[in-house]
Scaffold this active site. Structure first.
Site, mmCIF file in Angstrom:
data_model
loop_
_atom_site.group_PDB
_atom_site.id
_atom_site.type_symbol
_atom_site.label_atom_id
_atom_site.label_comp_id
_atom_site.label_asym_id
_atom_site.label_seq_id
_atom_site.Cartn_x
_atom_site.Cartn_y
_atom_site.Cartn_z
ATOM 1 N N HIS A 38 0.892 -1.155 -0.006
ATOM 2 C CA HIS A 38 -0.005 0.207 0.098
ATOM 3 C C HIS A 38 0.903 1.052 -0.110
ATOM 4 O O HIS A 38 0.198 2.264 -0.055
ATOM 5 C CB HIS A 38 -0.766 0.018 1.225
ATOM 6 C CG HIS A 38 -0.290 0.141 2.555
ATOM 7 N ND1 HIS A 38 -0.201 -0.968 3.403
ATOM 8 C CD2 HIS A 38 0.207 1.063 3.259
ATOM 9 C CE1 HIS A 38 0.663 -0.313 4.353
ATOM 10 N NE2 HIS A 38 0.499 0.712 4.499
ATOM 11 N N ASP A 69 0.224 -7.799 1.143
ATOM 12 C CA ASP A 69 0.492 -6.321 1.212
ATOM 13 C C ASP A 69 2.033 -6.191 1.535
ATOM 14 O O ASP A 69 2.403 -5.526 2.350
ATOM 15 C CB ASP A 69 -0.112 -5.925 2.751
ATOM 16 C CG ASP A 69 -0.122 -4.353 2.659
ATOM 17 O OD1 ASP A 69 0.148 -3.621 1.731
ATOM 18 O OD2 ASP A 69 -0.204 -3.828 3.815
ATOM 19 N N SER A 102 4.755 2.164 7.884
ATOM 20 C CA SER A 102 4.477 1.056 7.323
ATOM 21 C C SER A 102 5.673 0.701 6.258
ATOM 22 O O SER A 102 6.277 1.543 5.548
ATOM 23 C CB SER A 102 3.349 1.432 6.172
ATOM 24 O OG SER A 102 2.038 1.539 6.998
#
Length: 499
Positions: free
Chosen positions: A243, A276, A355
Site C-alpha cells: 500500500h 500487502d 508502514s
C-alpha cells in the site's frame, strides 16, 4: 449621690462654694469628725454662671503636687457614700460633663474644650494591691521615646554598614572574576567513553538504522504516499508494504532516502496485494542489508524495536513488546485489494509512515514488517495514530513472498477454491465453490459452515482466510464443517493463486 465608679477628683473652684476648703498638702483627707476650716476673710463672691468669669481671688487655691497619689486614694470614712479602698470598683466610669479647672490665677474660661487632650497618668502608689498596680501601671513615655530613638539610630548604622559592605563586595567581585567568555583550564564532560550495551535498544538502533530507508511515492494520478522500507540483500532490494508503493504501479516515481540523507530513484520490482508486500530496488545504494530472524520463535512479552519514518520523521526508533501472535488483521480499501495477515501484535509505537519498516528483536534481527495500526471507532480519516495496537507481517511469510517477487516479479498465495460469506458470524459459511477446485474435490457445498482448520477454531470468514494464507500452496489441511446440524471432516490440498 456620688458615683461609686468614678475616680476621686479635686473640686473645681468654678462649681464649688467659695467657703469649701481645699487640701494644702499631699497627706490623707481629713476625717468626718474634724471641724471645717474657717473661710478666708473678704467679700463673698456672687454665684457663678456660664456667662460670668470667676473672681480673681478664687484662683489662689493651691494645686496638687505633680506625681501625687491623691487621685488614687479614697477617704477611709464611710460618710457621703464613700467606701474602703479594698472595695474599690474598677468598672468603666460613666461619662461625665467636662469641667474647667484653672491652672494659674486669672486663666481665661475656654470657649470649647478640645476633643482630645493627652494626659499622663502617674503610676498608682506602691501600697496598692499588686495585681491592681500591675494592671494600671502605664509605661513611661519618656523612656519609651528613648527606646524608639535608640532603635532608629541602630537601624540607621546597620543600613549604612551593610550598604558599604555590599558595594565593597560588588567591587571585589567585578575585579577578581574572569570574563564569562574565558574557558576553564581543565575541559569538562570528557569522561570515559560509554559503551553501548549489547542487546539494548541503542545497540539495536545503531545496527539497523543504516539499513532502513524512507520512501516517497508520487503516483501518476497525483497521489502521494510516504512510508518506510529496509534493505534485504546486497543488490539493493528493499522490502516494503504494497500500500506504500501501489500508487506508482501504473506510472509515477519512488524516491528513496537513506539514513545518511542520500537520495535515489527506485524501480518497482513486484508487489503482492494479498500479503500487502512489495519489493523495490536501487542499484548502488551502498546501504547494508539486514539479517532475518524467525517469527515463529517469537514469544508474547519479548522486547522488540520498531524503526521507520512515522509522519515523515525519518530514522525514528520506538520500543515495546510482542503483545500477541497470530492476530487476524485485514487491510485494504476494497475486497479486491484486501490483505489478510496473521500478524504479530506489538505495543511499540507505530504511526502512519512506519508502514514497511522493520520490527526487530533485541539481537537486531528482523522478525516482522510493520503494516497496520488499530484505530478508535469513529476516528476521522487522517487523524488516526498510535494507541498501543500495532501489527506486523511475520517475517517467515514476508521472506517467501519477497523471494518470489525478486525471482518472478509476482507472488502466489494458497486457496481452497471456494468463497465464503464475509457477513456471517459463528464460522465461515461457504457461499460458492469453484469447479474442479480442491474444495469441490473434497465435497464442500454451498451452505456448509467451516468451524475449524487443523483443529484451530474458526469463528469468522476472516479467520479462515488468514489461517489458510499462513500455509504454502501444495500443503494439505484438515477442515471441520457442519451440514444439516451434523459435523463432518475433510482433508484437501491447497491450490495457488497469483496476487
Amino acid at each position: 449621690m456620688k458615683n461609686d465608679d468614678a475616680e476621686p477628683t479635686v473640686p473645681n473652684p468654678a462649681t464649688t462654694a467659695p467657703t469649701a476648703p481645699l487640701p494644702t498638702t499631699n497627706g490623707p483627707s481629713p476625717t468626718p469628725s474634724a471641724p471645717p476650716a474657717p473661710a478666708p476673710p473678704g467679700p463673698v463672691a456672687a454665684p457663678l454662671t456660664g456667662l460670668t468669669p470667676p473672681p480673681l481671688d478664687l484662683g489662689n487655691q493651691p494645686l496638687r503636687t505633680p506625681g501625687s497619689d491623691q487621685a488614687y486614694r479614697q477617704s477611709n470614712g464611710q460618710a457621703n457614700g464613700s467606701r474602703s479602698t479594698t472595695q474599690r470598683s474598677f468598672g468603666k466610669p460613666e461619662p461625665q460633663e467636662p469641667s474647667f479647672r484653672p491652672v494659674y490665677q486669672g486663666q481665661a474660661w475656654p470657649t470649647q474644650q478640645p476633643a482630645y487632650r493627652p494626659v499622663f497618668t502617674p503610676p498608682p502608689p506602691s501600697d496598692w494591691h499588686q495585681q491592681q498596680a500591675r494592671s494600671y501601671t502605664p509605661g513611661n513615655p519618656n523612656k519609651l521615646n528613648r527606646v524608639v530613638v535608640i532603635a532608629a539610630l541602630v537601624a540607621l548604622v546597620i543600613g549604612v554598614v551593610a550598604g558599604a559592605g555590599a558595594a565593597t563586595a560588588v567591587v571585589a567581585l567585578s575585579d577578581r572574576n574572569p570574563p564569562v567568555a574565558a574557558q576553564p583550564t581543565n575541559p569538562v564532560g570528557t569522561g570515559a567513553d560509554p559503551k553501548i550495551r549489547s542487546g539494548s535498544v541503542s545497540a539495536v538502533a545503531s545496527t539497523l538504522l543504516p539499513s532502513v530507508v524512507q520512501l516517497k511515492v508520487e503516483g501518476q494520478d497525483n497521489s502521494d504516499a510516504t512510508g518506510s522500507g529496509f534493505v534485504i540483500d546486497d543488490l539493493g532490494h528493499i522490502l516494503t508494504n504494497n500500500h506504500v508503493v501501489a500508487g506508482a504501479a501504473k506510472g509515477g516515481s519512488i524516491q528513496v532516502m537513506t539514513n545518511d540523507n542520500k537520495t535515489a530513484t527506485a524501480r518497482l520490482v513486484g508487489r503482492s496485494p494479498a500479503y500487502d508486500l512489495a519489493v523495490v530496488q536501487v542499484v548502488g545504494l551502498g546501504a547494508p542489508s539486514v539479517q532475518f530472524g524467525r517469527s515463529d520463535l517469537a514469544i508474547v512479552g519479548q522486547d522488540v524495536v520498531a524503526i521507520g519514518s512515522p509522519l515523515g520523521l525519518a530514522g525514528t526508533v520506538t520500543s515495546g513488546i510482542i503483545s500477541a501472535k497470530n492476530r487476524p488483521v485485514t487491510t485494504g480499501d476494497s475486497v479486491d485489494q484486501a490483505s489478510y495477515i496473521s500478524a504479530l501484535q506489538t505495543d511499540a509505537a507505530i504511526n502512519p509512515g512506519n508502514s514497511g519498516g522493520p520490527l526487530v528483536d533485541m539481537n537486531a534481527r528482523v522478525i516482522g514488517v510493520n503494516s497496520a495500526i488499530a484505530t478508535v471507532r469513529g476516528a476521522e480519516e487522517g487523524q488516526s495514530g498510535n494507541i498501543g495496537l500495532g501489527f506486523a507481517i511475520p517475517i517467515d511469510q514476508a521472506r517467501r513472498t519477497a523471494q518470489q517477487l525478486i525471482a518472478n516479479g509476482q507472488a502466489s498465495y494458497p486457496v481452497i477454491g471456494a468463497s465464503v460469506d464475509m457477513q456471517f458470524e459463528g464460522g465461515a459459511r461457504v457461499s460458492s465453490v469453484n469447479a474442479k477446485s480442491p474444495a469441490a474435490k473434497a465435497g464442500l457445498r454451498v451452505g456448509d459452515v467451516i468451524t475449524s482448520i487443523n483443529n484451530e477454531p474458526v469463528d469468522s470468514a476472516e479467520v479462515l482466510i488468514v489461517a489458510i494464507r499462513t500455509h504454502q500452496p501444495g500443503e494439505a489441511v484438515r477442515l471441520t464443517y457442519e451440514r444439516g446440524g451434523r459435523a463432518r471432516e475433510i482433508s484437501l490440498t491447497l491450490a495457488q493463486q497469483i496476487g
